[in-house]
Scaffold this active site. Structure first.
Site, short mmCIF file in Angstrom:
data_model
loop_
_atom_site.label_atom_id
_atom_site.label_comp_id
_atom_site.label_asym_id
_atom_site.label_seq_id
_atom_site.Cartn_x
_atom_site.Cartn_y
_atom_site.Cartn_z
N ASP A 98 0.82 -1.22 0.00
CA ASP A 98 0.00 0.00 0.00
C ASP A 98 0.85 1.26 0.00
O ASP A 98 0.50 2.26 -0.66
CB ASP A 98 -0.90 0.04 1.24
CG ASP A 98 -2.05 -0.94 1.19
OD1 ASP A 98 -2.55 -1.22 0.09
OD2 ASP A 98 -2.46 -1.43 2.27
N TYR A 101 4.55 4.04 -3.04
CA TYR A 101 3.92 4.95 -3.99
C TYR A 101 4.74 5.17 -5.26
O TYR A 101 4.33 5.94 -6.13
CB TYR A 101 3.70 6.32 -3.34
CG TYR A 101 2.59 6.40 -2.32
CD1 TYR A 101 1.81 5.30 -2.00
CD2 TYR A 101 2.33 7.61 -1.67
CE1 TYR A 101 0.80 5.40 -1.05
CE2 TYR A 101 1.33 7.72 -0.73
CZ TYR A 101 0.57 6.61 -0.42
OH TYR A 101 -0.43 6.71 0.51
N SER A 154 -10.45 -1.43 -1.91
CA SER A 154 -9.20 -0.89 -1.39
C SER A 154 -8.01 -1.42 -2.19
O SER A 154 -7.97 -1.26 -3.42
CB SER A 154 -9.09 -1.21 0.11
OG SER A 154 -8.12 -0.42 0.74
N ASP A 215 -14.67 8.82 2.32
CA ASP A 215 -13.62 7.79 2.26
C ASP A 215 -12.29 8.46 1.91
O ASP A 215 -12.17 9.13 0.88
CB ASP A 215 -14.01 6.75 1.20
CG ASP A 215 -13.04 5.58 1.11
OD1 ASP A 215 -11.92 5.66 1.67
OD2 ASP A 215 -13.40 4.57 0.48
N HIS A 268 -14.40 4.33 4.62
CA HIS A 268 -13.65 3.43 3.74
C HIS A 268 -13.99 1.97 4.02
O HIS A 268 -14.12 1.18 3.08
CB HIS A 268 -12.15 3.64 3.92
CG HIS A 268 -11.33 2.73 3.05
ND1 HIS A 268 -11.35 2.79 1.68
CD2 HIS A 268 -10.49 1.70 3.36
CE1 HIS A 268 -10.55 1.87 1.17
NE2 HIS A 268 -10.03 1.18 2.17
#
Length: 281
Positions: A98, A101, A154, A215, A268
């Site tokens: 996650d 980036y 997600s 979210d 979320h």
């Protein structure tokens, strides 16, 4: 936490001025039912596909131990479709993906010219690519008249986007439904997805990017780092219903992303009243 009602949402859209013409309130009951069905599958993926619709046949598992990517190939004979679903973040290993980036060239899809995608999610995709393509190919060979659907929430939403992009090079008639999707790539990737999935208009789109209230995950990674959203946004506000779902096209910061949500929040983890993995629906 600040709650976003339909009345407040309409005020936000009207105040946006330039965004007004690109945002409309209300969708058909049929489309709303479809979005809820896909959200159910995506949220159930956090708990081994608990309480999925009775028409869904659970097929092969998708899994990589190094990246902890989890997914399934499903089939629905009533709607004649093959469904690929990915679980969202469920471990520290997933969290490392996650937070990576770094934009990475989408090398597995060279026809996506200039496309760069989220570095962590690309690692996740590559780790299961062979499994996904092999399992989808098997299903298509057995059910050649079935449509392909890809979905997830997600992290699972971004994996669904990368998967749908890859499959679109081989197959027609693919539909993509994402829930709480982070920005998955750069503008070239977003443009490729919009072209491949006819997302220039809600009347033609096959890429349904569903968001909820404020979210915070759709605001990440930041646009300042070269990221952009694709698809047509369907923004659900509370109390959730077909009428309280806004269709947002054009400027991506007019609906969910304009609400100032940051990171993982209640909006979320819960979509259409279903919390990730809770299985209470």
């Amino acid at each position: 936490m600040k709650q976003f009602s339909a009345k407040h949402a309409l005020a936000v859209v009207v105040t946006a001025g330039h965004a007004l013409a690109a945002s409309t309130q209300g969708i058909s009951e049929d489309l709303y039912t479809r979005l809820v069905e896909m959200a159910t599958i995506s949220q159930a993926a956090y708990a081994d596909l608990c309480n999925i619709p009775s028409t869904i046949i659970k097929g092969e598992k998708i899994y990589n131990s190094q990246t902890d990517i989890n997914g399934w190939i499903l089939r629905d004979d009533s709607s004649k479709e093959i469904i690929t679903v990915f679980r969202g973040t469920g471990s520290d290993t997933n969290l490392q993906l996650d937070t990576n980036y770094t934009l990475t060239p989408f090398d597995t899809l060279p026809q996506c010219n200039g496309c760069e995608v989220h570095g962590g999610y690309y690692i996740g995709w590559v780790s299961v690519q062979d499994q996904v393509e092999s399992l989808v190919k098997q299903q298509v060979s057995q059910y050649p008249d079935y449509a392909l659907t890809v979905t997830g929430h997600s992290l699972g939403a971004s994996l669904a986007a990368l998967t749908a992009a890859q499959l679109s090079a081989t197959y027609d008639n693919i539909r993509l439904y994402t829930f709480g999707e982070p920005r998955s790539g750069n503008q070239a990737f977003a443009s490729y997805m919009n072209d491949a999935f006819q997302a220039s208009s809600p009347d033609t789109t096959q890429y349904f990017r569903v968001t909820h209230a404020n979210d915070g995950i759709p605001n990440l990674p930041p646009v300042e780092q070269g990221y952009a959203h694709g698809g047509v946004e369907y923004w659900s506000v509370d109390p959730y219903s077909a009428q309280n779902t806004f269709v947002c096209t054009g400027d991506e910061v007019q609906c969910c992303e304009a609400q100032g949500g940051q990171g993982v929040n209640n909006a979320h983890t819960t979509y259409f009243g279903m919390t990730s993995g809770a299985c209470t629906w």
